[in-house]
Design an enzyme around this catalytic site. Structure first.
Site, PDB file in Angstrom:
ATOM      1  N   ASP A 254      21.122  92.260 -35.825  1.00 39.08           N
ATOM      2  CA  ASP A 254      20.179  93.200 -35.191  1.00 39.08           C
ATOM      3  C   ASP A 254      20.097  94.571 -35.860  1.00 39.08           C
ATOM      4  O   ASP A 254      19.134  95.317 -35.639  1.00 39.08           O
ATOM      5  CB  ASP A 254      20.547  93.402 -33.714  1.00 39.08           C
ATOM      6  CG  ASP A 254      20.233  92.187 -32.859  1.00 39.08           C
ATOM      7  OD1 ASP A 254      19.714  91.200 -33.417  1.00 39.08           O
ATOM      8  OD2 ASP A 254      20.498  92.223 -31.652  1.00 39.08           O
TER       9      ASP A 254
ATOM     10  N   MET B  78      14.218  88.011 -33.594  1.00 37.66           N
ATOM     11  CA  MET B  78      15.344  88.452 -32.745  1.00 37.66           C
ATOM     12  C   MET B  78      15.447  89.972 -32.726  1.00 37.66           C
ATOM     13  O   MET B  78      14.814  90.668 -33.524  1.00 37.66           O
ATOM     14  CB  MET B  78      16.637  87.820 -33.220  1.00 37.66           C
ATOM     15  CG  MET B  78      16.859  86.444 -32.634  1.00 37.66           C
ATOM     16  SD  MET B  78      18.509  85.831 -32.980  1.00 37.66           S
ATOM     17  CE  MET B  78      18.582  84.452 -31.843  1.00 37.66           C
TER      18      MET B  78
ATOM     19  N   ARG C  42      31.677  85.185 -26.926  1.00 39.76           N
ATOM     20  CA  ARG C  42      31.490  86.405 -26.118  1.00 39.76           C
ATOM     21  C   ARG C  42      32.444  86.220 -24.933  1.00 39.76           C
ATOM     22  O   ARG C  42      32.077  85.616 -23.933  1.00 39.76           O
ATOM     23  CB  ARG C  42      30.053  86.537 -25.647  1.00 39.76           C
ATOM     24  CG  ARG C  42      29.014  86.565 -26.779  1.00 39.76           C
ATOM     25  CD  ARG C  42      27.633  86.861 -26.225  1.00 39.76           C
ATOM     26  NE  ARG C  42      26.560  86.488 -27.128  1.00 39.76           N
ATOM     27  CZ  ARG C  42      26.081  87.247 -28.104  1.00 39.76           C
ATOM     28  NH1 ARG C  42      26.600  88.419 -28.330  1.00 39.76           N
ATOM     29  NH2 ARG C  42      25.077  86.828 -28.862  1.00 39.76           N
TER      30      ARG C  42
ATOM     31  N   ALA D 158       2.204  92.381 -41.515  1.00 44.59           N
ATOM     32  CA  ALA D 158       1.723  92.157 -40.136  1.00 44.59           C
ATOM     33  C   ALA D 158       0.645  93.147 -39.734  1.00 44.59           C
ATOM     34  O   ALA D 158       0.653  94.306 -40.171  1.00 44.59           O
ATOM     35  CB  ALA D 158       2.905  92.266 -39.168  1.00 44.59           C
TER      36      ALA D 158
ATOM     37  N   GLY E 129      29.488  93.238 -32.994  1.00 44.02           N
ATOM     38  CA  GLY E 129      28.491  94.239 -32.604  1.00 44.02           C
ATOM     39  C   GLY E 129      28.968  95.129 -31.475  1.00 44.02           C
ATOM     40  O   GLY E 129      30.175  95.330 -31.286  1.00 44.02           O
TER      41      GLY E 129
ATOM     42  N   HIS F  39      17.206  81.208 -33.468  1.00 47.64           N
ATOM     43  CA  HIS F  39      18.512  81.239 -34.136  1.00 47.64           C
ATOM     44  C   HIS F  39      18.483  80.873 -35.610  1.00 47.64           C
ATOM     45  O   HIS F  39      19.503  81.012 -36.293  1.00 47.64           O
ATOM     46  CB  HIS F  39      19.497  80.341 -33.377  1.00 47.64           C
ATOM     47  CG  HIS F  39      19.942  80.962 -32.085  1.00 47.64           C
ATOM     48  ND1 HIS F  39      19.148  80.954 -30.967  1.00 47.64           N
ATOM     49  CD2 HIS F  39      21.068  81.638 -31.758  1.00 47.64           C
ATOM     50  CE1 HIS F  39      19.788  81.585 -29.986  1.00 47.64           C
ATOM     51  NE2 HIS F  39      20.940  82.010 -30.434  1.00 47.64           N
TER      52      HIS F  39
HETATM   53  O1  F6P Z   1      22.950  90.152 -31.187  1.00 51.32           O
HETATM   54  C1  F6P Z   1      22.459  89.195 -32.062  1.00 51.32           C
HETATM   55  C2  F6P Z   1      21.503  88.269 -31.361  1.00 51.32           C
HETATM   56  O2  F6P Z   1      21.104  87.292 -32.298  1.00 51.32           O
HETATM   57  C3  F6P Z   1      20.295  88.930 -30.727  1.00 51.32           C
HETATM   58  O3  F6P Z   1      19.263  89.215 -31.659  1.00 51.32           O
HETATM   59  C4  F6P Z   1      19.899  87.910 -29.704  1.00 51.32           C
HETATM   60  O4  F6P Z   1      19.189  88.481 -28.646  1.00 51.32           O
HETATM   61  C5  F6P Z   1      21.217  87.382 -29.238  1.00 51.32           C
HETATM   62  O5  F6P Z   1      22.135  87.595 -30.282  1.00 51.32           O
HETATM   63  C6  F6P Z   1      21.205  85.925 -28.868  1.00 51.32           C
HETATM   64  O6  F6P Z   1      22.453  85.575 -28.386  1.00 51.32           O
HETATM   65  P1  F6P Z   1      22.934  84.086 -28.105  1.00 51.32           P
HETATM   66  O7  F6P Z   1      23.173  83.446 -29.446  1.00 51.32           O
HETATM   67  O8  F6P Z   1      24.199  84.248 -27.339  1.00 51.32           O
HETATM   68  O9  F6P Z   1      21.832  83.419 -27.386  1.00 51.32           O
END
Ligand code: F6P
Length: 323
Positions: free
Chosen positions: A128, A170, A72, A187, A102, A253
């Site tokens: 997402d 996530m 990023r 759920a 994204g 993750h």
């Molecule tokens: O945008 C994808 C995503 O996995 C989101 O679901 C999550 O909030 C974010 O990235 C987490 O980002 P990072 O890996 O930078 O912590």
């Protein structure tokens, strides 16, 4: 167009490698030279640009993550960084880029086009599924299946102990993962940013569930839910019903890794190839997507500024089916 670059940016998603492969092979098929850019826009700035051939993408369609790596990039948010990126592209005589990522990736591409008139086509790659202009994003199908496998396992232990579990999935700003995983995992409650549900309502559903002699209850919480993350939800519920046993799991993750599903590989292959064809045909400043199984394009402007709607029927469905 004689030379095209490809990069992955933002959070990685399973299927990004399949998309890279499709871009590289589609370029070769169309007699276009192809260059891989490492670590997204950051690699453009740092001149991490290398020639790719058919073999560079051999045996990667099944691999999670991204062989080009991702970032990023903060530097690309500055005009100075973007100028350096543009100069490196000129140096390599690259005439167009396929950017897989994204919302942040699309935003960077749009600004870059406005400043330097450089052709970019976006490919939706994020677990997402929150990008306007495509029914599904690359990585979403794999992520929900990964999360579902975890939830099925949690249900086994929850059921054995007659317990209640809160599972956070996530979805920074969207509840697509939570909605699909919640429904497919049976759920009792799904908490997502798109619907406002207060703690009293959640408590009511849980109490009713125990009243009906349920042997386990599962509450799926999207990380971006307006009440807060799963720990805030649990804290607040404990104030209303302190007598229950609470267990919390944050899947985190884990949802981003793993081998992409067939559906993600096909989606990535279709969109990667379509992005190259679009650049060759002179399209730019837009993202490719799949809507009703047809390849379509949406301007970066629209993709960035429209919120993709989540089908609210899904939440109603979850309530109906959890009686
Ligand atoms: O945008 C994808 C995503 O996995 C989101 O679901 C999550 O909030 C974010 O990235 C987490 O980002 P990072 O890996 O930078 O912590």
């Amino acid at each position: 167009m004689k030379r095209i670059g490809v990069l992955t940016s933002g959070g990685d998603a399973p299927g990004m490698n399949a998309a890279i492969r499709a871009v590289v092979r589609a370029c070769i098929y169309n007699n276009v030279e192809v260059y891989g850019i490492e670590r997204g826009y950051q690699g453009l700035i740092e001149n991490k640009i290398m020639r790719m051939g058919s073999h560079s993408v051999s045996n990667i369609i099944q691999r999670g993550g991204t062989i080009l790596k991702t970032a990023r990039s903060k530097d690309f948010m500055k005009a100075e960084g973007r100028k350096m990126a543009f100069e490196n592209l000129m140096r390599h005589e690259i005439e167009g880029i396929v950017a897989i990522g994204g919302n942040g990736t699309y935003t960077g591409a749009k600004i870059f086009f406005e400043e330097h008139g450089f052709p970019i086509i976006g490919v939706p790659g994020t677990i997402d599924n929150d990008l306007y202009g495509t029914d599904y994003t690359i990585g979403f199908d794999t992520a929900i299946n990964t999360a579902l496998e975890a939830i099925d396992r949690i249900r086994d232990t929850a059921d054995s102990h007659d317990r209640m579990f809160f599972v956070e999935v996530m979805g920074r700003e969207a509840g697509f993962i939570a909605a699909d995983v919640g429904i497919s995992g049976g759920a009792e409650v799904i908490l997502i940013p798109e619907t406002k549900m207060n703690i009293a309502e959640v408590a009511e559903i849980i109490k009713n569930g125990w009243g009906r002699k349920k042997s386990s209850q599962l509450i799926v919480v999207a990380e971006g839910d307006e009440i807060g993350g799963v720990f805030t939800v649990v804290e607040k519920l404990k104030e209303v019903i302190p007598t229950l046993e609470y267990r919390v799991t944050v899947l985190g993750h884990i949802q981003r890794g793993g081998s992409p599903t067939a559906r993600d590989r096909v989606l990535a292959s279709r969109l990667g190839e379509a992005a190259v064809t679009a650049l060759i045909e002179g399209k730019n400043n837009a993202a490719v997507g799949l809507v009703h199984d047809a390849v379509t394009f949406v301007s970066f402007e629209d993709a960035i500024h429209h919120k993709k709607p989540l089908n609210q029927d899904l939440i109603h469905l979850a309530n109906v089916l959890s009686v």
